[in-house]
Design a protein around this motif. Structure first.
Motif, PDB file in Angstrom:
ATOM      1  N   THR A  28      -6.036  -4.177  42.221  1.00  0.00           N
ATOM      2  CA  THR A  28      -6.912  -3.700  43.468  1.00  0.00           C
ATOM      3  C   THR A  28      -6.301  -4.894  44.449  1.00  0.00           C
ATOM      4  N   GLU A  29      -5.997  -5.980  44.343  1.00  0.00           N
ATOM      5  CA  GLU A  29      -5.307  -7.066  45.227  1.00  0.00           C
ATOM      6  C   GLU A  29      -4.127  -6.844  45.488  1.00  0.00           C
ATOM      7  N   ASN A  30      -3.574  -7.210  46.868  1.00  0.00           N
ATOM      8  CA  ASN A  30      -2.351  -7.148  47.262  1.00  0.00           C
ATOM      9  C   ASN A  30      -1.629  -5.871  47.200  1.00  0.00           C
ATOM     10  N   THR A  31      -2.299  -4.474  47.416  1.00  0.00           N
ATOM     11  CA  THR A  31      -2.021  -3.232  47.137  1.00  0.00           C
ATOM     12  C   THR A  31      -2.990  -2.432  48.125  1.00  0.00           C
ATOM     13  N   LYS A  32      -2.129  -1.358  48.652  1.00  0.00           N
ATOM     14  CA  LYS A  32      -2.889  -0.667  49.531  1.00  0.00           C
ATOM     15  C   LYS A  32      -3.675   0.545  48.698  1.00  0.00           C
ATOM     16  N   THR A  33      -3.211   0.836  47.524  1.00  0.00           N
ATOM     17  CA  THR A  33      -4.233   1.604  46.773  1.00  0.00           C
ATOM     18  C   THR A  33      -4.117   1.044  45.538  1.00  0.00           C
ATOM     19  N   PRO A  34      -5.310   1.178  44.614  1.00  0.00           N
ATOM     20  CA  PRO A  34      -5.518   0.535  43.238  1.00  0.00           C
ATOM     21  C   PRO A  34      -4.590   1.444  42.502  1.00  0.00           C
ATOM     22  N   TYR A  35      -4.098   0.554  41.313  1.00  0.00           N
ATOM     23  CA  TYR A  35      -3.223   1.209  40.377  1.00  0.00           C
ATOM     24  C   TYR A  35      -3.622   0.500  38.920  1.00  0.00           C
ATOM     25  N   LEU A  36      -3.231   1.322  37.897  1.00  0.00           N
ATOM     26  CA  LEU A  36      -3.498   0.738  36.518  1.00  0.00           C
ATOM     27  C   LEU A  36      -2.314  -0.154  35.916  1.00  0.00           C
ATOM     28  N   LEU A  37      -2.347  -1.113  35.252  1.00  0.00           N
ATOM     29  CA  LEU A  37      -1.358  -1.931  34.795  1.00  0.00           C
ATOM     30  C   LEU A  37      -1.570  -2.147  33.272  1.00  0.00           C
ATOM     31  N   SER A 118       4.308  -1.491  36.748  1.00  0.00           N
ATOM     32  CA  SER A 118       3.883  -2.180  38.300  1.00  0.00           C
ATOM     33  C   SER A 118       4.491  -1.530  39.256  1.00  0.00           C
ATOM     34  N   ARG A 119       4.153  -1.331  40.706  1.00  0.00           N
ATOM     35  CA  ARG A 119       4.787  -1.031  41.515  1.00  0.00           C
ATOM     36  C   ARG A 119       5.575  -2.070  42.474  1.00  0.00           C
ATOM     37  N   GLN A 120       4.967  -3.340  42.104  1.00  0.00           N
ATOM     38  CA  GLN A 120       5.252  -4.453  43.140  1.00  0.00           C
ATOM     39  C   GLN A 120       6.820  -4.768  42.677  1.00  0.00           C
ATOM     40  N   PRO A 121       7.486  -5.168  43.788  1.00  0.00           N
ATOM     41  CA  PRO A 121       8.846  -5.592  43.726  1.00  0.00           C
ATOM     42  C   PRO A 121       9.295  -6.675  42.646  1.00  0.00           C
ATOM     43  N   LYS A 125       8.456  -1.521  37.684  1.00  0.00           N
ATOM     44  CA  LYS A 125       8.436  -0.745  36.754  1.00  0.00           C
ATOM     45  C   LYS A 125       8.464  -1.713  35.430  1.00  0.00           C
ATOM     46  N   GLN A 126       7.782  -2.633  35.297  1.00  0.00           N
ATOM     47  CA  GLN A 126       7.534  -3.509  34.146  1.00  0.00           C
ATOM     48  C   GLN A 126       6.108  -3.474  33.826  1.00  0.00           C
ATOM     49  N   SER A 127       5.776  -4.371  32.923  1.00  0.00           N
ATOM     50  CA  SER A 127       4.461  -4.216  32.592  1.00  0.00           C
ATOM     51  C   SER A 127       4.131  -5.746  32.265  1.00  0.00           C
ATOM     52  N   PRO A 128       2.885  -6.247  32.233  1.00  0.00           N
ATOM     53  CA  PRO A 128       2.377  -7.719  31.672  1.00  0.00           C
ATOM     54  C   PRO A 128       2.964  -8.224  30.628  1.00  0.00           C
ATOM     55  N   THR A 221      18.666   3.431  41.167  1.00  0.00           N
ATOM     56  CA  THR A 221      17.839   3.267  40.473  1.00  0.00           C
ATOM     57  C   THR A 221      17.716   2.173  39.476  1.00  0.00           C
ATOM     58  N   TYR A 222      18.556   2.644  38.442  1.00  0.00           N
ATOM     59  CA  TYR A 222      18.864   2.178  37.369  1.00  0.00           C
ATOM     60  C   TYR A 222      19.536   0.403  37.509  1.00  0.00           C
ATOM     61  N   ALA A 223      20.500   0.528  38.503  1.00  0.00           N
ATOM     62  CA  ALA A 223      20.879  -0.518  39.151  1.00  0.00           C
ATOM     63  C   ALA A 223      19.736  -1.626  39.395  1.00  0.00           C
ATOM     64  N   HIS A 224      18.868  -1.376  40.231  1.00  0.00           N
ATOM     65  CA  HIS A 224      17.814  -2.115  40.728  1.00  0.00           C
ATOM     66  C   HIS A 224      17.256  -2.529  39.605  1.00  0.00           C
ATOM     67  N   ILE A 225      16.877  -2.039  38.651  1.00  0.00           N
ATOM     68  CA  ILE A 225      15.884  -2.268  37.599  1.00  0.00           C
ATOM     69  C   ILE A 225      16.760  -3.366  36.843  1.00  0.00           C
TER      70      ILE A 225
END
Length: 296
Positions: A28-37, A118-121, A125-128, A221-225
């Protein structure tokens, strides 16, 4: 013996509680809308911030009963891992349908693992716990089917036909080809043969896939990952290749320029931004990027 048992029991309870607490973690922090992670389940998707889209799309979808009945027996011998983003439009649309199909097929849901990325830069598209590591998770949702511990096939972003039809193919003849086949091909070559192998096979890849590509974003998108997971050299080579596939698209050059800029190669970045600007002379962002680089 009894004295040793109590600390062990306490440690077990604490471990169980920690593991339980990590399921359906909400950011919920540092994000406009909550998301699950991280690892989640259906109850997380039915939570207050997600049920509006999950419940509607789940209820609206009507699986083909004849297919779900036909695949039910064989599907039970598979395990499935689903990567998704609760912030992602494709995931919001497709994941509820997948749940509906799996349940209609009487799939043992304990054999389904769901990981929200995650949606954070810095963790895009990674998880903890990095369950996605090495699995080429460049789009979400991605549904990976395993049998005897080995990947059999996957559905990428959305079904080619429908979840029922795609799964039926995977658990029977298995000649199914998911979306973004060029990404699969490039990733396989990079993993098995490295950059030298990729450069050696560029002409073959170009010939095979150039007429089937929908947009520059398939490899972009693949290259960005790749870039955000410290595979920067590979990312840059893939983006260079994308400029050959789409030589008249300004975004291919600006995307490559962005990566050179981040790497500190101002000269190459400026040259590529100028190429992009020739193709899109009114693009204000490219103009700003060029002005910024010139002022440095």
């Amino acid at each position: 013996m009894r004295k040793n048992f109590i600390p062990i029991l306490v440690a077990f309870i604490i471990t169980f509680q920690v593991n339980a607490q990590t399921l359906n973690t909400e950011i919920t922090e540092n994000t406009k809308t909550p998301y699950l992670l991280g690892k989640i389940d259906k109850s997380g998707l039915e939570g207050d911030n997600y049920k509006s889209w999950f419940t509607k799309n789940y209820n609206d979808y009507k699986p083909n009963a004849s297919i779900t009945s036909a695949i039910s027996s064989e599907l039970k011998s598979y395990t499935i891992t689903l990567f998704m983003g609760t912030w992602c439009g494709d995931s919001k649309r497709e994941v509820p349908k997948l749940y509906k199909v799996l349940e209609a097929s009487n799939f043992p849901m304990e054999q389904l693992t769901v990981v929200a990325v995650s949606r954070q830069p810095d963790l895009y598209k990674q998880s903890p716990q990095h369950e996605e590591a090495g699995l080429n998770i460049h789009r979400v949702p991605i549904v990976i089917f395993y049998k005897n511990g080995k990947e059999v096939n996957r559905i990428v972003e959305h079904p080619v036909n429908s979840f029922e039809e795609d799964i039926e193919n995977i658990v029977t003849v298995n000649n199914y080809k998911s979306n973004y086949q060029i990404v699969t091909a490039v990733d396989n070559i990079l993993k098995t043969k490295g950059l030298k192998g990729f450069n050696k096979n560029k002409k073959q890849i170009f010939k095979k896939y150039k007429d089937n590509l929908k947009s520059i974003s398939e490899l972009n998108t693949y290259a960005h990952i790749l870039f955000t997971t410290d595979r920067k050299k590979e990312a840059i080579e893939v983006l260079k290749f994308n400029t050959k596939l789409f030589p008249k698209e300004p975004r291919t050059y600006s995307s490559l320029a962005n990566k050179f800029y981040v790497n500190g190669d101002i000269k190459k970045a400026l040259k590529l931004y100028k190429k992009a600007l020739k193709l899109d002379p009114k693009n204000e962002q490219i103009q700003k990027n060029i002005a910024t680089l010139k002022s440095n």
